[in-house]
Design an enzyme around this catalytic site. Structure first.
Site, mmCIF file in Angstrom:
data_model
loop_
_atom_site.group_PDB
_atom_site.id
_atom_site.type_symbol
_atom_site.label_atom_id
_atom_site.label_comp_id
_atom_site.label_asym_id
_atom_site.label_seq_id
_atom_site.Cartn_x
_atom_site.Cartn_y
_atom_site.Cartn_z
ATOM 1 N N ARG A 5 0.823 -1.208 0.000
ATOM 2 C CA ARG A 5 0.000 0.000 0.000
ATOM 3 C C ARG A 5 0.862 1.264 0.000
ATOM 4 O O ARG A 5 1.809 1.382 0.773
ATOM 5 C CB ARG A 5 -0.938 -0.004 1.211
ATOM 6 N N SER B 81 -20.724 -13.796 16.076
ATOM 7 C CA SER B 81 -20.191 -12.710 15.258
ATOM 8 C C SER B 81 -20.355 -13.009 13.768
ATOM 9 O O SER B 81 -20.011 -14.101 13.303
ATOM 10 C CB SER B 81 -18.700 -12.515 15.588
ATOM 11 N N SER C 158 -19.117 -2.297 4.661
ATOM 12 C CA SER C 158 -18.544 -1.230 3.846
ATOM 13 C C SER C 158 -17.814 -1.692 2.596
ATOM 14 O O SER C 158 -17.547 -0.873 1.718
ATOM 15 C CB SER C 158 -17.588 -0.395 4.694
ATOM 16 N N THR D 151 -19.242 6.010 14.629
ATOM 17 C CA THR D 151 -18.038 6.807 14.451
ATOM 18 C C THR D 151 -18.392 8.259 14.184
ATOM 19 O O THR D 151 -19.494 8.574 13.721
ATOM 20 C CB THR D 151 -17.192 6.273 13.277
ATOM 21 N N LYS E 242 -16.616 9.534 9.799
ATOM 22 C CA LYS E 242 -17.083 9.272 8.441
ATOM 23 C C LYS E 242 -18.167 10.293 8.073
ATOM 24 O O LYS E 242 -17.851 11.400 7.700
ATOM 25 C CB LYS E 242 -17.535 7.819 8.317
ATOM 26 N N SER F 154 -6.507 6.234 27.616
ATOM 27 C CA SER F 154 -6.312 7.049 26.414
ATOM 28 C C SER F 154 -6.628 8.516 26.696
ATOM 29 O O SER F 154 -7.645 8.835 27.318
ATOM 30 C CB SER F 154 -7.234 6.572 25.277
ATOM 31 N N THR F 155 -5.751 9.396 26.224
ATOM 32 C CA THR F 155 -6.053 10.825 26.282
ATOM 33 C C THR F 155 -7.334 11.088 25.509
ATOM 34 O O THR F 155 -7.534 10.553 24.417
ATOM 35 C CB THR F 155 -4.894 11.640 25.681
ATOM 36 N N THR G 72 -8.156 -6.675 3.572
ATOM 37 C CA THR G 72 -9.416 -5.943 3.744
ATOM 38 C C THR G 72 -10.572 -6.720 3.119
ATOM 39 O O THR G 72 -11.685 -6.737 3.648
ATOM 40 C CB THR G 72 -9.307 -4.545 3.125
#
Length: 408
Positions: A21, A137, A189, A245, A248, A277-278, A363
């Site tokens: 990539r 799942s 997606s 999210t 997007k 996590s900050t 992917t």
């Protein structure tokens, strides 16, 4: 051990398979989306049209969003200053979580730094706070969901993609008294198909399962107010945990979950990905909140978006290009070979000023390599005509089958 050689060998393996990539160095033009400047290897720049952005509605360019971010910077500065537990919970975080509760009609919501972190942290934590949990799942669930389920260490079963009969077979075989959770997405997606939410919910109720729905590629895009496919289908109140999210359709950055207050509180209290996590910068929270509010009142943007996707699919089909079946805004075109997929992508960029990233393994499965187009409300008919003309020529030049697949 020769560490350097090991690293080089690992990269060379990816190169030899045709799936190495390369990042496209882009600079978007404010107010002129989807156009951008592409900086080439020699440092020169040329204008391109971006066809693969996940900023599905161009909200990253919406003046309402940008102004809210500027105002937050002026009021609060840049970073949050810490984790949510240690000084990193600001008024902007609280207000954004309140907006997300309203969007999904849930009593509680929790922010994460990305959708990936939200899935990984939430699913792994659920496995730890629910002793004996069994997770079911979908086989095409996102890598972040797979990581979260694996890291939770609980019993897990994978059902065939969107196959409710197979899911029910697995549920029947599971202990009746065991806690169970069905994890699935609304819009997938890469293929652009959509899950049967009502059918999945019915099975969950029948077998006493929680439902965990990833709406990452649907929030902002579906439903009268942008609440996702669950809102569109009228089942939002029947989904236990919604994950989404902000990076997007909402055009900013971050991830979140929404659901029952006790569940959210448990994940807040136990999830390492959240605790250590900050937190998101205040400006990002302010921009995301503004985007959620704006999109809730502008359903016409969603309607235009769907029309643009339908129009591009029709143009591809009319030109005899192998556009894959898709009932969503995702428009994938099958190539079936990683080398030719990248070759066509490179030629589109270099010769036609059209940027679309090749989608290769891991992917998507090997043999299903594709170009994945994401038309927005700002892609014009002229842009579509230029794209179809370029692809039509390259399909012949690169010897790719019109019905899909590389012609060996």
């Amino acid at each position: 051990m020769d560490y350097k050689a090991a690293f080089q060998s690992a990269v060379e393996k990816v190169r030899s398979e045709g799936r190495y990539r390369v990042f496209a160095d882009l600079k978007r033009y404010r107010g002129d989306f989807p156009r951008a400047a592409w900086t080439q290897v020699d440092g020169s720049r040329r204008d391109v049209v971006v066809w693969c952005s996940n900023d599905y509605l161009g909200q990253g360019q919406n003046p309402v969003v940008i102004d809210a971010m500027h105002q937050a910077i002026d009021e609060a500065g840049s970073g949050s200053g810490g984790t949510r537990n240690i000084s990193g919970t600001t008024r902007f975080h609280v207000e954004l979580e309140e907006e997300l509760c309203r969007l999904h009609e849930k009593p509680a919501a929790l922010l994460f730094t990305s959708g990936y972190v939200a899935n990984e942290a939430a699913l792994s934590t659920l496995a730890k706070v629910l002793p004996g949990l069994i997770i079911f799942s979908d086989e095409l669930n996102h890598a972040s969901m797979i990581a979260g389920i694996r890291n939770g260490g609980c019993e897990r079963h994978v059902f065939r993609h969107n196959d409710l009969e197979h899911l029910e077979q697995l549920l029947i075989a599971a202990p009746e008294v065991a806690p169970k959770l069905i994890a699935f997405e609304s819009v997938y997606s890469m293929d652009g198909d959509i899950a049967d939410l009502a059918g999945t919910i019915a099975l969950a109720k029948k077998y006493g399962c929680l439902t965990y729905l990833d709406e990452v590629h649907a929030v902002g895009l579906y439903g009268e107010h942008g609440g996702g496919v669950a809102e569109r289908d009228g089942v939002m109140d029947q989904i236990d945990i919604i994950e989404g999210t902000l990076g997007k359709a909402f055009g900013v950055m971050g991830g979140y979950i929404a659901g029952d207050p006790d569940m959210v509180d448990a994940i807040r209290s136990y999830a390492s990905g959240f605790i250590f996590s900050t937190s998101l910068p205040p400006a990002l929270c302010a921009g995301a909140a503004a985007s959620v509010r704006w999109l809730r009142d502008h359903n016409e943007v969603r309607e235009i978006h769907q029309e643009r996707a339908s129009s591009l699919k029709a143009r591809f089909a009319a030109a005899g290009l192998p556009v894959m079946d898709s009932v969503s805004h995702i428009v994938p075109v099958l190539v079936s070979d990683p080398v030719h997929c990248k070759m066509i992508s490179d030629m589109l960029l270099e010769d036609h000023g059209i940027y679309v990233q090749p989608i290769n393994y891991p992917t998507v499965p090997r043999g299903t390599e594709r170009l994945r187009f994401t038309p927005t409300p700002f892609h014009t008919d002229a842009m579509m005509d230029d794209l179809v003309k370029a692809l039509d020529a390259l399909w012949a030049r690169c010897n790719v089958k019109r019905l899909g697949g590389y012609a060996a």
